[in-house]
Write a protein that holds these residues in place. Sequence first.
Motif, PDB file in Angstrom:
ATOM      1  N   PHE A   1       0.844  -1.188   0.000  1.00 23.72           N
ATOM      2  CA  PHE A   1       0.000   0.000   0.000  1.00 23.72           C
ATOM      3  C   PHE A   1       0.883   1.242   0.000  1.00 23.72           C
ATOM      4  O   PHE A   1       2.073   1.153   0.283  1.00 23.72           O
ATOM      5  N   THR A   2       0.311   2.357  -0.368  1.00 22.33           N
ATOM      6  CA  THR A   2       1.082   3.600  -0.380  1.00 22.33           C
ATOM      7  C   THR A   2       0.367   4.651   0.456  1.00 22.33           C
ATOM      8  O   THR A   2      -0.843   4.595   0.653  1.00 22.33           O
ATOM      9  N   VAL A   3       1.167   5.576   0.964  1.00 22.66           N
ATOM     10  CA  VAL A   3       0.616   6.697   1.724  1.00 22.66           C
ATOM     11  C   VAL A   3       1.164   7.972   1.111  1.00 22.66           C
ATOM     12  O   VAL A   3       2.373   8.154   1.014  1.00 22.66           O
TER      13      VAL A   3
ATOM     14  N   VAL B   1      -8.938   3.191   2.592  1.00 24.17           N
ATOM     15  CA  VAL B   1      -9.024   2.099   3.548  1.00 24.17           C
ATOM     16  C   VAL B   1      -8.524   0.809   2.909  1.00 24.17           C
ATOM     17  O   VAL B   1      -8.905   0.477   1.791  1.00 24.17           O
ATOM     18  N   ASN B   2      -7.626   0.112   3.613  1.00 29.37           N
ATOM     19  CA  ASN B   2      -7.192  -1.212   3.198  1.00 29.37           C
ATOM     20  C   ASN B   2      -7.812  -2.223   4.146  1.00 29.37           C
ATOM     21  O   ASN B   2      -7.606  -2.138   5.355  1.00 29.37           O
TER      22      ASN B   2
ATOM     23  N   ARG C   1      -9.249  -2.571  -1.295  1.00 29.42           N
ATOM     24  CA  ARG C   1      -8.780  -1.221  -1.034  1.00 29.42           C
ATOM     25  C   ARG C   1      -9.723  -0.283  -1.763  1.00 29.42           C
ATOM     26  O   ARG C   1     -10.081  -0.527  -2.916  1.00 29.42           O
ATOM     27  N   ALA C   2     -10.141   0.764  -1.076  1.00 26.45           N
ATOM     28  CA  ALA C   2     -11.048   1.709  -1.727  1.00 26.45           C
ATOM     29  C   ALA C   2     -11.017   3.017  -0.990  1.00 26.45           C
ATOM     30  O   ALA C   2     -10.592   3.091   0.170  1.00 26.45           O
TER      31      ALA C   2
ATOM     32  N   ARG D   1     -12.345   0.341  -9.813  1.00 14.93           N
ATOM     33  CA  ARG D   1     -12.724   1.768  -9.749  1.00 14.93           C
ATOM     34  C   ARG D   1     -11.844   2.687  -8.871  1.00 14.93           C
ATOM     35  O   ARG D   1     -11.454   2.330  -7.791  1.00 14.93           O
ATOM     36  N   ARG D   2     -11.645   3.868  -9.398  1.00 14.22           N
ATOM     37  CA  ARG D   2     -10.997   4.987  -8.688  1.00 14.22           C
ATOM     38  C   ARG D   2      -9.874   4.610  -7.731  1.00 14.22           C
ATOM     39  O   ARG D   2      -9.924   4.899  -6.535  1.00 14.22           O
ATOM     40  N   GLY D   3      -8.856   3.956  -8.252  1.00 15.62           N
ATOM     41  CA  GLY D   3      -7.684   3.684  -7.426  1.00 15.62           C
ATOM     42  C   GLY D   3      -7.866   2.586  -6.399  1.00 15.62           C
ATOM     43  O   GLY D   3      -7.011   2.350  -5.570  1.00 15.62           O
ATOM     44  N   GLY D   4      -8.998   1.910  -6.421  1.00 15.46           N
ATOM     45  CA  GLY D   4      -9.229   0.833  -5.479  1.00 15.46           C
ATOM     46  C   GLY D   4      -8.653  -0.472  -5.998  1.00 15.46           C
ATOM     47  O   GLY D   4      -8.110  -0.537  -7.099  1.00 15.46           O
TER      48      GLY D   4
END
Lengths: 368, 327
Positions: B29-31, B225-226, B236-237, B310-313
Amino acid sequence: MSEALVEIEDLKVHFPIKSGLLFDRTVGHVYAVDGVSLRIRRGETYGLVGESGCGKSTLGRGLLRLVEPTSGRITFDGTDVRSLKGEQMRRFRRRIQMVFQDPLASLDPRQSVESLLVEGLKAHGLHRDKAAVRDRLRSTLDSVGLPASVLNKYPHEFSGGQRQRIGIARALVLGPELIVADEPVSALDVSIQAQVVNLLGDLQDSLGLTYLVIAHDLAVVRHISDTIGVMYLGSLVEEADGDQLYERPLHPYTRALLSAVPIPDPYVEDRRERILLAGDLPSPAAPPSGCRFRTRCPWSQDRCARERPELRVFDDSGQRVACHFAEEIRSGALRMHEVRAELVRPDADSPPDVGAGLIQTRPDLPAP
Amino acid sequence: MPLLDVRDLAVVFHRKGAVPVRAVDGVSFTVEPGQTVGLVGESGCGKSVTSLAIMGLLPRRGNTVTGEVRFEEADLLTLRPQDLRDRRGRDIGMIFQDPLSSLNPVIPLGLQVAEVLERHRGRTRQAALREAGGLLDAVGIPDPTRRLKEFPHQLSGGMRQRALIAIALACRPRLLIADEPTTALDVTIQAQILTLLKDLVDRSGTALVMITHDLGVVAGLCDTVNVLYAGKVVERAARHDLFAEPRHPYTHGLLQSVPRLDADRGGRLHQIRGSVSDNIPWSEGCAFAPRCDRVIDACIGETVPLEPVRRGGALRCTNPVPQEVAA
């Protein structure tokens, strides 16, 4: 339905604070439960909510006389529980059973499930007919959704949810009328919580049980309870039907509590109005004068420091509230004001004179 | 360019005479700077081990950590211990679940806050203590100058957690990892702490990784949220997408099984059958398959990949909840 199974009148449980090397001098009291009156109707679920230290568990234990109440009356199905002595009390306990929070800590690790379940039967002399016992254990386990093969297993062999089922089976095996469940799901994971909550509901439907559920999770309590009592620092501050309490909370503490419970929906969370309470729960050894909640209440007035509000019936709905200004707060006549956080020390168990060291929330109020 | 980039992180615990446990099994995951990212899951899903691995706080022996944890170009996993020590507390702060056991019981609070400033900012004891008073004030501890000389046991749970936040934020880190920061607290205190965290994060632009089991906490706080299950990210969404349209049957089931304070009462709760012990290893298919209501033959056999939606999820499921049903 409306017949009261349990009636508690002005129940008090005070624990003495002892000090001194030679003589056990009592230097003060912890007012864990300080004047609670409530009735639980047969077949209903009464939910008791409050934060840690508010006395909700002590109230449950006091009801079973697992801790001896200081004063007050407990009537269970017409019997005065506090006047029962020795053997009478022991036999009476069969009718009220308890389910504890931590299923691993409340089950003896060295006892098999069978021995755990039979122990209660032995205590009440119901173990002699071997075949009947076997049937009873089987049907009890079946009702909590466990196979009969678990009888020879030990608590460590089960998952948290299954352990809690064993705890419930142990309470059920004696055929009680009232079950006091102290935080029955708070030690469990969310997905398992739902299983146990549903199980408690099913058992109530099939066996006609009455529950006193003690929990800190307002959402869980509201889901399973018919009536909810909110406790703060040893006393009941509000009591209402589950839906009523959510739709029309009257006591400032209930409002704050409801607004603090996170709801798993971002659209709701973003728009919610929050009442943030300042500071912590005061020590039950040195409760504030007058209304217990006044040190954190954003609506507190001078009268709140002088007079302790009685739990009074608010209107025809039967909702009860312990606040002098419930009507004014509801109508908006009384506005919120700032409350400065007061430092509460967890070790402040000395009598009230220590209270002088606390920072006052408002200069016009006397020190607690 | 993300601030923190966790790629394929895996933690394996070795046990004497037993099968090794894959506590974290390829988490990525990235922050982004200033972003709040949630890691959600039930006990045993690997969320805490993930945070400990990122911070290099796992015991040196008995486990193997693989993968990459990129924090501003540096891989935290391969950094020399002394370089990692420089970053911990300065660039990355951490808040733990139980404030009493993370504070030293025999050292006054002021010194514990000042220690960070002395170590990373090179302040003198006197200057650090003065600054510590200001920090305690900023996190809402009343009468901070007096609190400096007090010990953790003299404070309530909520105040201890505030003190811990003050320590974590003393050097204005760019990333803050909060591991169940409110689980040990009562709801009214939880609301105080969450409001404080949200406020501090907004004001200082610190990125926050929020680790929790409470979906309600996530709903009000996190941007992304993961959802973790058995050591892998299963969904992830963005926050609004996840709660409005959960696609993974586990997320969907989890959301349905919590009683909601604002929902209609009564009725049965949706329950996820079985327990975590029913899982199958990820190498043999979807770990959640034995408990899943939507299980099909394709779920068992081979590893299910995490695929972008969808949208980066992203979603790890062969038979996801259809979008219209999920709403």
